[in-house]
Design a protein around this motif. Structure first.
Motif, short mmCIF file in Angstrom:
data_model
loop_
_atom_site.label_atom_id
_atom_site.label_comp_id
_atom_site.label_asym_id
_atom_site.label_seq_id
_atom_site.Cartn_x
_atom_site.Cartn_y
_atom_site.Cartn_z
N LEU A 146 17.63 79.45 64.86
CA LEU A 146 17.12 80.82 64.95
C LEU A 146 15.60 80.68 64.80
CD1 LEU A 146 18.44 83.73 65.09
CD2 LEU A 146 17.75 83.95 62.71
N GLU A 147 14.93 80.63 65.94
CA GLU A 147 13.48 80.36 65.87
C GLU A 147 12.76 80.98 67.05
OE1 GLU A 147 13.11 76.04 66.06
OE2 GLU A 147 12.96 76.17 68.23
N ALA A 148 11.47 81.28 66.83
CA ALA A 148 10.65 81.93 67.86
C ALA A 148 10.50 81.05 69.09
CB ALA A 148 9.27 82.24 67.28
N HIS A 149 10.60 81.70 70.25
CA HIS A 149 10.44 81.01 71.54
C HIS A 149 9.51 81.81 72.44
CE1 HIS A 149 14.11 78.71 70.55
NE2 HIS A 149 13.87 77.95 71.58
N GLY A 150 8.56 82.56 71.88
CA GLY A 150 7.75 83.44 72.71
C GLY A 150 8.40 84.81 72.80
N ALA A 152 18.04 81.43 71.13
CA ALA A 152 18.14 80.72 72.42
C ALA A 152 18.81 79.35 72.27
CB ALA A 152 16.74 80.55 73.02
N ASP A 153 18.44 78.60 71.25
CA ASP A 153 18.98 77.24 71.11
C ASP A 153 20.48 77.26 70.81
OD1 ASP A 153 16.40 76.49 71.51
OD2 ASP A 153 16.01 75.92 69.44
N SER A 154 20.92 78.26 70.04
CA SER A 154 22.36 78.39 69.78
C SER A 154 23.10 78.69 71.07
CB SER A 154 22.62 79.51 68.77
OG SER A 154 22.04 79.20 67.52
N MET A 155 22.51 79.56 71.89
CA MET A 155 23.15 79.94 73.15
C MET A 155 23.22 78.75 74.10
SD MET A 155 21.20 83.58 73.43
CE MET A 155 21.37 84.79 72.11
N GLU A 156 22.14 77.95 74.14
CA GLU A 156 22.15 76.76 75.02
C GLU A 156 23.18 75.73 74.55
OE1 GLU A 156 18.00 75.30 76.20
OE2 GLU A 156 17.62 76.86 74.72
N ALA A 157 23.21 75.47 73.25
CA ALA A 157 24.15 74.46 72.74
C ALA A 157 25.59 74.90 73.00
CB ALA A 157 23.93 74.24 71.24
N HIS A 209 23.06 69.09 70.22
CA HIS A 209 21.94 69.89 69.72
C HIS A 209 21.47 70.92 70.74
CE1 HIS A 209 18.55 68.33 72.14
NE2 HIS A 209 19.27 67.24 72.21
N GLY A 210 20.98 72.05 70.23
CA GLY A 210 20.25 72.99 71.07
C GLY A 210 18.77 72.91 70.72
N HIS A 211 18.49 72.31 69.56
CA HIS A 211 17.12 72.26 69.02
C HIS A 211 16.85 70.83 68.55
CE1 HIS A 211 13.66 73.02 66.60
NE2 HIS A 211 14.29 72.86 65.46
N GLY A 253 7.44 72.76 77.83
CA GLY A 253 8.17 72.35 76.62
C GLY A 253 9.00 73.48 76.06
N HIS A 254 8.96 73.59 74.74
CA HIS A 254 9.69 74.62 74.00
C HIS A 254 9.45 76.01 74.60
CE1 HIS A 254 11.22 76.59 70.39
NE2 HIS A 254 10.14 77.34 70.38
N GLY A 255 10.52 76.65 75.10
CA GLY A 255 10.40 77.98 75.67
C GLY A 255 9.73 78.02 77.03
N GLY A 276 11.82 75.21 81.92
CA GLY A 276 13.18 74.66 81.89
C GLY A 276 14.09 75.43 80.97
N GLU A 277 13.65 75.64 79.75
CA GLU A 277 14.50 76.32 78.77
C GLU A 277 14.72 77.79 79.16
OE1 GLU A 277 13.20 76.09 74.66
OE2 GLU A 277 15.26 76.50 74.03
N THR A 278 13.66 78.44 79.63
CA THR A 278 13.80 79.84 80.05
C THR A 278 14.78 79.94 81.22
OG1 THR A 278 11.51 80.21 79.35
CG2 THR A 278 12.49 81.89 80.75
ZN LIG Z 1 14.77 76.18 72.19
#
Ligand SMILES: [Zn+2]
Length: 276
Positions: free
Chosen positions: A47-51, A58-63, A132-134, A181-183, A186-188
């Protein structure tokens, strides 16, 4: 109920597709699944800021999505697995300066992972795959895996860092030629595949660091070699890096395809003895 409440109530946030993870299964469902497999995939989120363009989870959803796709593929290949509960927090200390971020201390994440795995061990699971998602959680995930197999000698644990295969082909599937990178793109793009209602690429302008700075933060050579760099709280230069506006769901699909192909290949080879 006033008009505002009614509008909030009716917002469709996202749709979760199957197969179900343990959170959506009954105890009976899990017992039935254990008759076919003792392999559980554990999605490690954050649970962390991504912009401003991505949700904190986001990372939980990706994992979760990686595990969902991998479970489908593995089932089709005759290698059944169960998707475990999403671990919703990671070690996200470098994003604590941004509202909403929740970070576990490494020892907390290790203890949490151990307790989750030992509970699942009691149920009958013996082979644990950490997804991992993060990537900031990877060191703690590895320690947790080590502790788990020490405490339960008939268990096996595997920590899969899919950034390794993905980083090799990022330049062929992304539009951006800059540092992403982060956010970033690719991740978006991956979030656009599954949670388009929660993604707003137009809200975040491009933010780039130099290649040298990027290498220091999360350079592919660190990822490829399994090494890592650690920096203290709040030194992360921004809450996303890259060009979210270039994100496309097609790019996200390509990214997921690379990740899932690699994860399934490793699991089939190392947990199911498949060599093809
Ligand atoms: Zn992320």
């Amino acid at each position: 109920m006033n008009d505002k409440n009614e509008a909030l109530r009716d917002v469709l946030l996202y749709v979760q597709k199957g197969p179900a993870a343990m959170t959506e299964m009954s105890s009976h469902d899990v017992a039935r699944a254990l008759e076919r497999t003792d392999v559980v995939l554990l999605p490690f989120g954050a649970l962390e800021a991504h912009g401003d363009h991505l949700p904190l989870g986001a990372d939980s959803m990706e994992a979760r999505e990686i595990c969902r796709r991998a479970a489908l593929q593995l089932e089709a290949d005759g290698c059944p697995v169960v998707i475990g509960p999403v671990i919703p927090f990671g070690t996200s200390n470098f994003h604590l300066g941004y509202a909403g971020t929740v970070s576990l201390k490494p020892e907390t994440l290790i203890a949490l992972s151990r307790d989750v795995c030992l509970s699942l061990y009691q149920s009958g699971f013996r082979r644990f795959v950490f997804v991992h998602g993060h990537d900031g959680s990877l060191p703690s995930m590895m320690v947790a895996a080590q502790i788990l197999v020490e405490e339960t000698p008939d268990a096996e644990a595997m920590v899969l860092n899919w950034l390794t295969p993905l980083s090799k082909v990022y330049h062929t599937i992304q539009v951006s030629q800059a540092t992403e990178g982060h956010g970033g793109e690719g991740e978006t793009s991956r979030l656009l595949v599954t949670h388009p209602e929660l993604v707003h690429p137009d809200r975040s302008a491009p933010f780039h660091v130099t290649r040298e700075e990027m290498r220091k933060l999360q350079g592919p050579e660190h990822i490829k070699t399994g090494g890592a760099i650690f920096y203290s709280t709040r030194k992360y230069p921004h809450y996303y890096i890259g060009t979210p506006g270039l994100a496309r769901s097609e790019t996200g699909e390509k990214g997921y395809a690379v990740i899932v192909e690699w994860i399934c290949r490793v699991i089939k080879r190392d947990l199911f003895g498949r060599t093809e």
